[in-house]
Design a protein around this motif. Structure first.
Motif, short mmCIF file in Angstrom:
data_model
loop_
_atom_site.label_atom_id
_atom_site.label_comp_id
_atom_site.label_asym_id
_atom_site.label_seq_id
_atom_site.Cartn_x
_atom_site.Cartn_y
_atom_site.Cartn_z
N ILE A 1 -4.37 -2.73 -6.41
CA ILE A 1 -5.17 -1.61 -6.93
C ILE A 1 -6.63 -2.03 -6.88
O ILE A 1 -7.02 -3.12 -7.33
CB ILE A 1 -4.76 -1.25 -8.38
N ALA B 1 1.88 0.37 -4.55
CA ALA B 1 0.65 0.91 -5.13
C ALA B 1 0.82 2.34 -5.66
O ALA B 1 0.31 2.67 -6.76
CB ALA B 1 -0.47 0.85 -4.10
N PRO B 2 1.52 3.23 -4.96
CA PRO B 2 1.68 4.60 -5.53
C PRO B 2 2.49 4.64 -6.81
O PRO B 2 2.42 5.62 -7.56
CB PRO B 2 2.39 5.35 -4.41
N LEU B 3 3.26 3.60 -7.10
CA LEU B 3 4.08 3.62 -8.31
C LEU B 3 3.31 3.23 -9.56
O LEU B 3 3.77 3.45 -10.68
CB LEU B 3 5.28 2.66 -8.13
N ARG C 1 11.79 2.11 -10.72
CA ARG C 1 11.33 2.38 -9.34
C ARG C 1 11.15 1.06 -8.58
O ARG C 1 11.48 0.97 -7.39
CB ARG C 1 10.02 3.14 -9.40
N GLU D 1 0.77 3.64 -12.37
CA GLU D 1 0.08 4.75 -13.04
C GLU D 1 -0.73 4.22 -14.22
O GLU D 1 -0.46 3.13 -14.73
CB GLU D 1 1.12 5.77 -13.53
N GLU E 1 0.81 -1.21 0.00
CA GLU E 1 0.00 0.00 0.00
C GLU E 1 0.85 1.27 0.00
O GLU E 1 0.46 2.28 -0.60
CB GLU E 1 -0.93 -0.01 1.22
N THR E 2 2.00 1.23 0.68
CA THR E 2 2.80 2.46 0.82
C THR E 2 3.91 2.59 -0.21
O THR E 2 4.33 3.71 -0.53
CB THR E 2 3.42 2.51 2.22
#
Length: 450
Positions: A149, A49-51, A69, A53, A45-46
């Motif tokens: 996601i 997931a933010p990577l 990344r 797009e 989640e940290t």
């Protein structure tokens, strides 16, 4: 017993110890996997997931920037728990990252299905679920599956898979297993020692009781042997006493025949000389002498009959059946009444003492029944069953009636003498008075030594 208990208890206790240690290790492994799963979920989640797009048309972008990344995340984490690899799966079971797995057929295995359902799943690469690389199969790694996601409605669109090192987990499991085994061993040894002491004490008590029982059994066997020896001596003494009694009666009969009978015969001869008509003897004196001679004749006949009943030379070599027939013949000579004999001993035994005993028993029984019930029918029965000889003197008709106390006493003495005579040979005599007569039954043991 104590040694057997110690061996059996050791197997049981140490088996339980091993089971407890493995159970504790399994619980620790499960807890550690859950903790690793929570940590992996946080990382997804940290960090991951933010990577991810999306392009303008809504597709997920896994370009070189995303790959660089992701590669920067590989190897991060504390020693023994570092991230080894990251994989991303679509909702239809297709691996879309890393790109090398795009040619694989979509597979919805159990762990992936649960991750797509929103659950966090922890597994190992030792259990094959999909295609692994050589690096992944060469070492035992933790697999952490989880939702990556989600859509606006909460549906899982992508599921992530993180591979982590399991050295820390395996070390914790080994330490837990070792400490649990040591703890159980330290608890089981004193317990086994106390139980062994208790069982050892019980075994000693049982052994002492066993020795006491053996000693008691030995004394009981010795007493039994001594009792058997004394019983045999008593039986032999009783038989010898019976034989001696018959010999004494025979001797008394011989003494009567050689003494009193001869003397009475001489007196009878002298009286017969005096009753001859003589001038010096008056008629009154001659009549008195005739009466005296008749009395002497009667006494002589009774003494002769008594001596002939006591002296039985014809039974010297007679069998049991012959002795019974002689008793019946003697009864016929005395009373003129016949007493038929039914059955047979079936034994060709020639024992003078036993033959005389049975002769006297039958003759005395017939004479008693004739004296007290002369109108009855008299008979004798004989049989041999299971090593015992049965002789019965029976009279059938009316029940005997004793007219006086003297007759009652005489009959009682006759029964007592019969019982003693039979008992002297190890037998038993039973007397059964009936409404229509009486039964006198003698039972004698006939063994190979008789």
């Amino acid at each position: 017993m104590s040694a057997q208990f110690l061996i059996a208890a050791s197997f049981i206790v140490f088996g339980l110890m091993a089971g407890v240690s493995f159970f504790v290790a399994a619980q620790v492994e499960k807890a550690a996997q859950n903790a690793a799963g929570l940590a992996g979920a946080v990382r997804m989640e940290t960090l991951i997931a933010p990577l991810v797009e999306r392009s303008d048309d809504g597709d997920f972008l896994f370009d070189d920037v995303f790959q660089s990344r992701i590669n920067s995340l590989i190897g991060q984490g504390p020693a023994g728990q570092r991230i080894i690899n990251i994989k991303i799966w679509t909702a239809d079971g297709q691996q879309i990252y890393p790109p090398g797995g795009s040619g694989q057929q979509p597979v919805l295995f159990e762990e992936l299905r649960r991750a797509l359902a929103g659950q966090m799943v922890v597994s190992r690469t030792t259990v094959a679920k999909h295609n692994y690389s050589d690096e992944e199969t060469s070492q035992s790694l933790l697999e952490i599956y989880g939702p990556l996601i989600r859509s606006a409605t909460g549906e899982v669109l992508l599921a992530g898979e993180i591979y982590e090192e399991s050295e820390v987990l395996e070390r914790q499991i080994a330490e837990t297993r070792r400490s649990s085994m040591i703890g159980v061993f330290l608890l089981s040894v004193p317990m086994l020692s106390l139980l062994y002491l208790v069982v050892r004490r019980g075994a000693r008590l049982i052994e002492e009781q066993r020795r006491t029982l053996r000693e008691s059994l030995r004394h009981a066997i010795e007493l039994s042997v001594e009792n058997n020896r004394l019983r045999l001596l008593a039986d032999n003494a009783r038989v010898e006493a019976g034989k001696l009694n018959e010999r004494i009666l025979d001797q008394i009969g011989a003494d009567l025949h050689d003494g009193s009978v001869q003397l009475l015969t001489l007196v009878k001869l002298r009286l017969s000389d005096l009753v001859v008509p003589r001038p010096d003897v008056s008629e009154a004196t001659r009549e008195a002498l005739n009466k005296i001679m008749d009395l002497v004749s009667n006494i002589l006949d009774e003494v002769r009959n008594l001596s002939s009943g006591l002296v039985l030379p014809e039974l010297e070599n007679a069998t049991i059946d012959e002795a019974l027939q002689l008793a019946i013949k003697r009864f016929l000579e005395i009373t003129g009444r016949n007493a038929p004999l039914s059955g047979s001993a079936g034994l060709d035994l020639r024992l003078p003492d036993l033959s005389i005993c049975l002769y006297r028993f039958v003759l005395e029984g017939l004479m008693n029944s004739y004296r007290h019930a002369s109108g009855n029918t008299h008979m004798v029965r004989c049989s041999f069953k299971r090593g015992r000889l049965f002789v019965a003197v029976i009279d059938i008709g009316q029940r005997p009636v004793l007219s006086s106390k003297r007759e009652v006493q005489r009959a009682r003495l006759g029964k007592v003498s019969q019982k003693r005579r039979i008992r002297s040979f190890g037998g038993r005599m039973r007397y059964f008075p009936r409404r229509n007569g009486t039964f006198a039954i003698a039972s004698l043991p006939i063994g190979s030594d008789d």
